[in-house]
Design a protein around this motif. Structure first.
Motif, mmCIF file in Angstrom:
data_model
loop_
_atom_site.group_PDB
_atom_site.id
_atom_site.type_symbol
_atom_site.label_atom_id
_atom_site.label_comp_id
_atom_site.label_asym_id
_atom_site.label_seq_id
_atom_site.Cartn_x
_atom_site.Cartn_y
_atom_site.Cartn_z
ATOM 1 N N TRP A 62 0.838 -1.210 0.000
ATOM 2 C CA TRP A 62 0.000 0.000 0.000
ATOM 3 C C TRP A 62 0.869 1.255 0.000
ATOM 4 O O TRP A 62 0.594 2.207 -0.735
ATOM 5 N N ALA A 63 1.916 1.263 0.799
ATOM 6 C CA ALA A 63 2.806 2.414 0.875
ATOM 7 C C ALA A 63 3.414 2.728 -0.486
ATOM 8 O O ALA A 63 3.665 3.892 -0.815
ATOM 9 N N GLY A 64 3.639 1.688 -1.288
ATOM 10 C CA GLY A 64 4.217 1.888 -2.609
ATOM 11 C C GLY A 64 3.295 2.605 -3.570
ATOM 12 O O GLY A 64 3.727 3.033 -4.650
ATOM 13 N N LEU A 65 2.028 2.752 -3.212
ATOM 14 C CA LEU A 65 1.053 3.429 -4.071
ATOM 15 C C LEU A 65 0.965 4.926 -3.795
ATOM 16 O O LEU A 65 0.145 5.616 -4.381
ATOM 17 N N ARG A 66 1.807 5.409 -2.907
ATOM 18 C CA ARG A 66 1.802 6.840 -2.573
ATOM 19 C C ARG A 66 2.175 7.698 -3.766
ATOM 20 O O ARG A 66 1.723 8.836 -3.893
ATOM 21 N N ALA A 67 2.999 7.160 -4.657
ATOM 22 C CA ALA A 67 3.537 7.925 -5.794
ATOM 23 C C ALA A 67 4.337 9.112 -5.244
ATOM 24 O O ALA A 67 5.170 8.941 -4.379
ATOM 25 N N ASN A 68 4.038 10.315 -5.717
ATOM 26 C CA ASN A 68 4.824 11.480 -5.286
ATOM 27 C C ASN A 68 4.016 12.417 -4.391
ATOM 28 O O ASN A 68 4.303 13.615 -4.319
ATOM 29 N N VAL A 69 3.015 11.900 -3.717
ATOM 30 C CA VAL A 69 2.182 12.746 -2.858
ATOM 31 C C VAL A 69 3.031 13.259 -1.686
ATOM 32 O O VAL A 69 3.576 12.469 -0.912
ATOM 33 N N PRO A 70 3.134 14.568 -1.515
ATOM 34 C CA PRO A 70 3.971 15.117 -0.435
ATOM 35 C C PRO A 70 3.237 15.129 0.901
ATOM 36 O O PRO A 70 2.011 15.188 0.952
ATOM 37 N N LEU A 71 3.987 15.073 1.987
ATOM 38 C CA LEU A 71 3.417 15.236 3.319
ATOM 39 C C LEU A 71 3.451 16.720 3.660
ATOM 40 O O LEU A 71 4.528 17.319 3.752
ATOM 41 N N MET A 72 2.278 17.293 3.862
ATOM 42 C CA MET A 72 2.182 18.736 4.095
ATOM 43 C C MET A 72 1.694 19.060 5.504
ATOM 44 O O MET A 72 1.192 20.150 5.764
ATOM 45 N N LEU A 73 1.821 18.095 6.424
ATOM 46 C CA LEU A 73 1.500 18.336 7.822
ATOM 47 C C LEU A 73 2.781 18.281 8.641
ATOM 48 O O LEU A 73 3.615 17.408 8.436
ATOM 49 N N SER A 74 2.927 19.187 9.577
ATOM 50 C CA SER A 74 4.097 19.201 10.447
ATOM 51 C C SER A 74 3.874 18.264 11.622
ATOM 52 O O SER A 74 2.768 17.774 11.859
ATOM 53 N N GLU A 75 4.933 18.036 12.397
ATOM 54 C CA GLU A 75 4.804 17.220 13.602
ATOM 55 C C GLU A 75 3.853 17.885 14.594
ATOM 56 O O GLU A 75 3.095 17.206 15.289
ATOM 57 N N ALA A 76 3.864 19.200 14.641
ATOM 58 C CA ALA A 76 2.936 19.929 15.516
ATOM 59 C C ALA A 76 1.493 19.725 15.080
ATOM 60 O O ALA A 76 0.590 19.593 15.915
ATOM 61 N N ASP A 77 1.268 19.699 13.761
ATOM 62 C CA ASP A 77 -0.074 19.429 13.242
ATOM 63 C C ASP A 77 -0.556 18.056 13.691
ATOM 64 O O ASP A 77 -1.705 17.898 14.139
ATOM 65 N N LEU A 78 0.310 17.056 13.568
ATOM 66 C CA LEU A 78 -0.058 15.691 13.939
ATOM 67 C C LEU A 78 -0.343 15.585 15.431
ATOM 68 O O LEU A 78 -1.284 14.904 15.850
ATOM 69 N N THR A 79 0.440 16.256 16.237
ATOM 70 C CA THR A 79 0.229 16.234 17.681
ATOM 71 C C THR A 79 -1.152 16.774 18.030
ATOM 72 O O THR A 79 -1.859 16.222 18.883
ATOM 73 N N ALA A 80 -1.557 17.824 17.355
ATOM 74 C CA ALA A 80 -2.866 18.432 17.621
ATOM 75 C C ALA A 80 -4.018 17.545 17.177
ATOM 76 O O ALA A 80 -5.129 17.650 17.708
ATOM 77 N N LEU A 81 -3.764 16.648 16.233
ATOM 78 C CA LEU A 81 -4.826 15.809 15.676
ATOM 79 C C LEU A 81 -4.990 14.483 16.410
ATOM 80 O O LEU A 81 -5.997 13.808 16.239
ATOM 81 N N ARG A 82 -4.014 14.106 17.212
ATOM 82 C CA ARG A 82 -4.043 12.797 17.860
ATOM 83 C C ARG A 82 -5.103 12.726 18.947
ATOM 84 O O ARG A 82 -5.462 13.715 19.569
ATOM 85 N N GLY A 83 -5.590 11.482 19.200
ATOM 86 C CA GLY A 83 -6.579 11.258 20.233
ATOM 87 C C GLY A 83 -5.942 10.991 21.579
ATOM 88 O O GLY A 83 -4.717 11.062 21.742
#
Length: 323
Positions: free
Chosen positions: A26-47
């Motif tokens: 599945w990871a190989g299907l990412r193609a060239n999609v960039p990650l546009m969230l920072s670590e701070a963004d992810l921290t705010a989104l976690r449960g």
């Protein structure tokens, strides 16, 4: 595309209508999609207890956003065909994604991360997230009907109100309101609403969104929530793992939210660790496991994509509908 590099999680196998993907495939299907969230963004989104890693976002979420973006484009193309045929001006209707699964499987965190990532795509910057909690009957109604111990079961929802909301969103109404639910108060918030205004994408998250009926009754009529979905995702895991996650979440809430006098579960604030585990396990088995087995799990194979979690909460295997 299938892979034999990993065994099926929990011995489960995908139905013939779905192709099985390992995490690496599945990871190989990412193609060239960039990650546009920072670590701070992810921290705010976690449960509370659902920790989403950067690796999870890169290997699981980014390929998913690529797939969904392709689906959104295709859906818009089909809409244009119908508009051309009918000789009317093009209407840009919201694309509706359902996220289903058990209590404590991580739906809320998953939906928040998915929303944040999809909103980074220039083709659909406006992404709204609505949960089915807002369509639960108020506590007063549930108590009158003897349904407090069946909260989250199909009969505990105001299905006609939910259907009307989805129908109005699909019809591209300028403003559609959904009731707001407070987990702290364990009830609908009187007079408070979430307004949805012609989003490019609506993520609709909840336990029983893929139900074909309202608990076997005809109260909801012949139209069901899933009639309005363009794509549906089911978060899955072994029951023993979900129970463990539920107990861990209960313990975390007992140390935090339950300590507030405004919490519906304030009476659990002084439980010992052993007592908290016992209470959580009882609620899980008596209410949430029963709902999972009777109502939620039977809808799994209706989803376009089933995402199977490992004991560490990470996605280990995916089933994608092909037929």
């Amino acid at each position: 595309m299938a892979s034999d590099e990993l065994p099926c999680i929990g011995g489960e196998r995908a139905p013939r209508s779905h192709a099985t993907f390992s995490r690496r495939d599945w990871a190989g299907l990412r193609a060239n999609v960039p990650l546009m969230l920072s670590e701070a963004d992810l921290t705010a989104l976690r449960g509370v207890t659902d920790y989403v890693t950067r690796e999870e976002v890169e290997e699981i979420f980014l390929p998913l956003t690529r797939l969904l973006n392709l689906h959104v484009r295709a859906a818009r193309g089909l809409t244009r065909v119908t508009d051309d045929f009918l000789g009317r001006l093009p209407i840009r209707r919201p694309y509706i994604i359902a996220v289903a699964g058990s209590v404590a499987v991580g739906k809320s965190t998953f939906a928040r991360v998915l929303r944040a990532l999809l909103a980074k795509w220039p083709d659909h910057p406006t992404v709204e997230l609505v949960t089915t909690d807002g369509f639960l009957h108020p506590t007063r109604v549930l108590e009158e009907r003897g349904l407090m111990n069946r909260k989250g079961f199909p009969e505990s929802y105001d299905l006609p109100q939910m259907i009307a909301f989805l129908a109005n969103v699909r019809a591209n109404q300028a403003e559609v309101r959904a009731p707001v639910y407070s987990h702290e108060a364990y009830d609908i918030v009187p007079g408070r609403f979430q307004t949805v205004s012609r989003p490019d994408i609506l993520i609709f998250e909840g336990l029983n969104v893929l139900q074909l009926s309202s608990g076997g009754s005809s109260r909801g009529g012949s139209v069901v929530a899933s009639d309005f979905f363009d794509f549906s995702i089911y978060l899955d895991a072994d029951e023993a793992d979900i129970e463990r996650w539920y107990i861990a979440r209960f313990q975390a809430l007992q140390r935090t939210v339950f300590q507030r006098p405004t919490s519906y579960f304030h009476h659990f604030r002084d439980l010992s660790e052993a007592e908290a585990i016992e209470v959580a396990r009882d609620i899980w088995r008596r209410v949430n496991l029963a709902n999972l087995q009777s109502n939620i799990l039977p809808t799994r194979n209706r989803a376009e994509l089933v995402m199977r979690k490992r004991p560490d909460h990470a996605i280990g295997e995916l089933w994608l509908r092909e037929a």
